[in-house]
Design a protein around this motif. Structure first.
Motif, PDB file in Angstrom:
ATOM      1  N   ARG A 219       0.804  -1.209   0.000  1.00  0.00           N
ATOM      2  CA  ARG A 219       0.000   0.000   0.000  1.00  0.00           C
ATOM      3  C   ARG A 219       0.848   1.275   0.000  1.00  0.00           C
ATOM      4  O   ARG A 219       0.384   2.327  -0.422  1.00  0.00           O
ATOM      5  CB  ARG A 219      -0.932   0.005   1.212  1.00  0.00           C
ATOM      6  N   ALA A 220       2.073   1.193   0.490  1.00  0.00           N
ATOM      7  CA  ALA A 220       2.905   2.397   0.566  1.00  0.00           C
ATOM      8  C   ALA A 220       4.272   2.072  -0.018  1.00  0.00           C
ATOM      9  O   ALA A 220       4.384   1.583  -1.132  1.00  0.00           O
ATOM     10  CB  ALA A 220       2.989   2.878   2.017  1.00  0.00           C
ATOM     11  N   PHE A 221       5.355   2.337   0.719  1.00  0.00           N
ATOM     12  CA  PHE A 221       6.684   1.960   0.253  1.00  0.00           C
ATOM     13  C   PHE A 221       6.808   0.436   0.310  1.00  0.00           C
ATOM     14  O   PHE A 221       6.080  -0.241   1.006  1.00  0.00           O
ATOM     15  CB  PHE A 221       7.748   2.614   1.122  1.00  0.00           C
ATOM     16  N   GLY A 222       7.749  -0.081  -0.432  1.00  0.00           N
ATOM     17  CA  GLY A 222       7.867  -1.533  -0.558  1.00  0.00           C
ATOM     18  C   GLY A 222       7.178  -2.052  -1.792  1.00  0.00           C
ATOM     19  O   GLY A 222       7.220  -3.252  -2.080  1.00  0.00           O
ATOM     20  N   LEU A 223       6.542  -1.153  -2.537  1.00  0.00           N
ATOM     21  CA  LEU A 223       5.846  -1.535  -3.770  1.00  0.00           C
ATOM     22  C   LEU A 223       6.768  -2.315  -4.699  1.00  0.00           C
ATOM     23  O   LEU A 223       6.391  -3.359  -5.243  1.00  0.00           O
ATOM     24  CB  LEU A 223       5.340  -0.273  -4.474  1.00  0.00           C
ATOM     25  N   GLU A 224       7.993  -1.823  -4.895  1.00  0.00           N
ATOM     26  CA  GLU A 224       8.892  -2.419  -5.872  1.00  0.00           C
ATOM     27  C   GLU A 224       9.299  -3.837  -5.470  1.00  0.00           C
ATOM     28  O   GLU A 224       9.428  -4.717  -6.323  1.00  0.00           O
ATOM     29  CB  GLU A 224      10.132  -1.531  -6.031  1.00  0.00           C
ATOM     30  N   VAL A 225       9.485  -4.068  -4.169  1.00  0.00           N
ATOM     31  CA  VAL A 225       9.871  -5.407  -3.708  1.00  0.00           C
ATOM     32  C   VAL A 225       8.706  -6.378  -3.889  1.00  0.00           C
ATOM     33  O   VAL A 225       8.885  -7.500  -4.382  1.00  0.00           O
ATOM     34  CB  VAL A 225      10.310  -5.370  -2.235  1.00  0.00           C
ATOM     35  N   GLY A 226       7.518  -5.959  -3.492  1.00  0.00           N
ATOM     36  CA  GLY A 226       6.358  -6.815  -3.676  1.00  0.00           C
ATOM     37  C   GLY A 226       6.118  -7.138  -5.141  1.00  0.00           C
ATOM     38  O   GLY A 226       5.728  -8.262  -5.489  1.00  0.00           O
ATOM     39  N   GLN A 267       9.329  -0.363   5.859  1.00  0.00           N
ATOM     40  CA  GLN A 267       8.295  -0.862   4.950  1.00  0.00           C
ATOM     41  C   GLN A 267       8.883  -1.762   3.869  1.00  0.00           C
ATOM     42  O   GLN A 267       8.259  -2.759   3.483  1.00  0.00           O
ATOM     43  CB  GLN A 267       7.543   0.329   4.344  1.00  0.00           C
ATOM     44  N   VAL A 268      10.066  -1.420   3.384  1.00  0.00           N
ATOM     45  CA  VAL A 268      10.729  -2.295   2.407  1.00  0.00           C
ATOM     46  C   VAL A 268      11.062  -3.638   3.054  1.00  0.00           C
ATOM     47  O   VAL A 268      10.875  -4.702   2.450  1.00  0.00           O
ATOM     48  CB  VAL A 268      11.995  -1.618   1.854  1.00  0.00           C
ATOM     49  N   GLY A 269      11.547  -3.597   4.284  1.00  0.00           N
ATOM     50  CA  GLY A 269      11.843  -4.839   4.989  1.00  0.00           C
ATOM     51  C   GLY A 269      10.609  -5.697   5.182  1.00  0.00           C
ATOM     52  O   GLY A 269      10.646  -6.919   4.956  1.00  0.00           O
ATOM     53  N   ASN A 274       7.499 -10.487   3.842  1.00  0.00           N
ATOM     54  CA  ASN A 274       6.240 -11.080   3.388  1.00  0.00           C
ATOM     55  C   ASN A 274       6.445 -11.845   2.084  1.00  0.00           C
ATOM     56  O   ASN A 274       5.854 -12.909   1.874  1.00  0.00           O
ATOM     57  CB  ASN A 274       5.179 -10.000   3.205  1.00  0.00           C
ATOM     58  N   ALA A 275       7.282 -11.295   1.197  1.00  0.00           N
ATOM     59  CA  ALA A 275       7.570 -11.986  -0.061  1.00  0.00           C
ATOM     60  C   ALA A 275       8.311 -13.296   0.201  1.00  0.00           C
ATOM     61  O   ALA A 275       8.048 -14.317  -0.450  1.00  0.00           O
ATOM     62  CB  ALA A 275       8.392 -11.081  -0.975  1.00  0.00           C
ATOM     63  N   LEU A 276       9.229 -13.291   1.150  1.00  0.00           N
ATOM     64  CA  LEU A 276       9.937 -14.526   1.489  1.00  0.00           C
ATOM     65  C   LEU A 276       8.961 -15.589   1.983  1.00  0.00           C
ATOM     66  O   LEU A 276       9.093 -16.777   1.658  1.00  0.00           O
ATOM     67  CB  LEU A 276      10.997 -14.257   2.561  1.00  0.00           C
ATOM     68  N   ASP A 277       7.987 -15.148   2.762  1.00  0.00           N
ATOM     69  CA  ASP A 277       6.981 -16.085   3.268  1.00  0.00           C
ATOM     70  C   ASP A 277       6.199 -16.718   2.120  1.00  0.00           C
ATOM     71  O   ASP A 277       5.840 -17.896   2.182  1.00  0.00           O
ATOM     72  CB  ASP A 277       6.041 -15.358   4.232  1.00  0.00           C
ATOM     73  N   ALA A 332      10.714  -9.620  12.114  1.00  0.00           N
ATOM     74  CA  ALA A 332       9.606 -10.366  11.518  1.00  0.00           C
ATOM     75  C   ALA A 332       8.469  -9.418  11.142  1.00  0.00           C
ATOM     76  O   ALA A 332       8.216  -8.426  11.844  1.00  0.00           O
ATOM     77  CB  ALA A 332       9.103 -11.423  12.486  1.00  0.00           C
ATOM     78  N   PRO A 333       7.789  -9.673  10.022  1.00  0.00           N
ATOM     79  CA  PRO A 333       6.698  -8.790   9.609  1.00  0.00           C
ATOM     80  C   PRO A 333       5.529  -8.872  10.583  1.00  0.00           C
ATOM     81  O   PRO A 333       5.231  -9.934  11.141  1.00  0.00           O
ATOM     82  CB  PRO A 333       6.317  -9.335   8.222  1.00  0.00           C
ATOM     83  N   HIS A 334       4.884  -7.712  10.782  1.00  0.00           N
ATOM     84  CA  HIS A 334       3.727  -7.670  11.692  1.00  0.00           C
ATOM     85  C   HIS A 334       2.475  -8.199  10.993  1.00  0.00           C
ATOM     86  O   HIS A 334       1.811  -9.104  11.482  1.00  0.00           O
ATOM     87  CB  HIS A 334       3.501  -6.240  12.170  1.00  0.00           C
TER      88      HIS A 334
END
Length: 365
Positions: A219-226, A267-269, A274-277, A332-334
């Motif tokens: 939804r915010a930063f981290g778009l590119e990683v997702g 947010q990138v982390g 989440n992507a690793l999961d 760990a992601p929340h």
């Protein structure tokens, strides 16, 4: 200049190319917030896009109501047909809430909304930011050419050198050492995929319209990683390319403060973990922060040598301070608040476009 290939096809700037590309079958998405209004970089981007003449230009806008009329007038001043998608309109927010998608907003949500609209308007979708001071008419054709050929997804990369120093700090000092620390502990092709990108956090990418409808978005930063997680899932190594966009000069952010690099790192982390999961990877968060710092420290030594070699200024102590600040984002992601793929929602991009248009028309009239 070099011509080294990575695990994904790497298309180099060897002859300052403007490759043949079907720009008349592409929609270009340029996300903006109110700070882009009448800015010199954004002016250059829009003027240059008029020369490229794509099939459609979608500007997802996050701005308060009092700025919408100004944006309409400003965008109308360019020789370019632009669809202004007012993403922060109450009508759009209500539409998302009605479908259980009201949990937060930001650049990622805006781009996701625009991806749906753009994928309905053209065969290909190109996305790039509006703050590149070095934007060129070659950028869209370079990003588009691979996906109009044998690939489904392409990612831009470039050198971030400005004011006689290295930038791209979040990528250099957080993402890259974190991925490499993970890769040292896990033998998984997804990590190889992430490490193959020369600028994984670049906001410039292109894809087929079909893929644009399949990707989820932070939804915010981290778009590119997702985005890379879904590109790996649907396109894989064989369907992915990265494209040399030369040397880029962008706006810079402070390390601390709201929307600063430390906030972005968190947010990138979260997006990365989440992507690793998604791919069945379970990091050891007890040891990972220290392993990240150790890997980052090695890269700082390498960047310092590169800077000396090129006569650039380099503050190694300051870079290590940033690494220490970013280490707090290695946890760990929340929650996972990604938006679903457009193929998995019960409303249409046209519903979003209509809601945004009705809301902005009321203000412009």
């Amino acid at each position: 200049m070099e011509y080294v290939q990575e695990r994904v096809a790497t298309l180099h700037d060897l002859a300052d190319p403007t490759p043949d590309a079907p720009t008349d079958r592409a929609a270009v998405v340029v996300p903006m917030t109110e700070r882009e209004y009448a800015g010199l970089a954004a002016e250059r981007v829009l003027t240059t896009l008029a020369e490229v003449d794509p099939a459609a230009v979608v500007v997802p806008l996050r701005a308060p109501p009092e700025r919408v009329s100004d944006f309409h007038e400003w965008l109308d001043s360019f020789d370019l047909e632009v669809e202004l998608l007012w993403c922060s309109a109450d009508r759009v927010t209500d539409l998302l809430a009605d479908h259980g998608l009201d949990n937060g907003f930001g650049k990622g949500r805006d781009v996701w909304l625009a991806l749906g609209v753009a994928a309905e308007a053209a065969d290909y979708v190109v996305v790039h930011d509006a703050d590149a001071k070095t934007y060129s008419e070659r950028h869209v054709p370079r990003l588009l050419a691979p996906v109009a050929g044998e690939f489904e997804f392409s990612k831009g990369y470039y050198a971030r050198v400005e004011n006689n120093q290295l930038y791209g700090r979040l990528f250099r000092l957080f993402f890259t050492p974190l991925v490499r620390a993970l890769d040292d502990a896990h033998d998984h092709p997804f990590l190889d995929y992430l490490d193959a990108f020369r600028y994984a956090l670049a906001g410039e990418f292109a894809m087929t319209a079909d893929l644009a409808s399949e990707v989820r978005a932070q939804r915010a930063f981290g778009l590119e990683v997702g985005m890379l997680s879904d590109a790996y899932e649907h396109a894989g190594f064989a369907g992915t390319a990265q494209v040399d966009l030369g040397k880029h000069e962008h706006d810079h952010r402070s390390v601390s403060g709201p929307t600063g690099l430390s906030d972005m790192a968190d947010q990138v982390g979260q997006a990365l973990f989440n992507a690793l999961d998604d791919h069945g990877l379970e990091p050891d968060f007890e040891t990972l922060p220290d392993r990240y710092r150790e890997t980052a420290d090695g890269l700082v030594r390498q960047y310092a040598a590169d800077a000396r070699f090129n006569g650039l200024d380099y503050d190694a102590a300051g870079e290590r301070e940033q690494v220490a600040a970013y280490a707090g984002s290695v946890h760990a992601p929340h929650t996972d608040t990604r938006l679903p793929a457009w193929t998995d929602v019960s409303f249409e991009p046209a519903d979003v476009a209509a809601a945004a248009r009705e809301a902005s028309d009321e203000l412009v009239e």
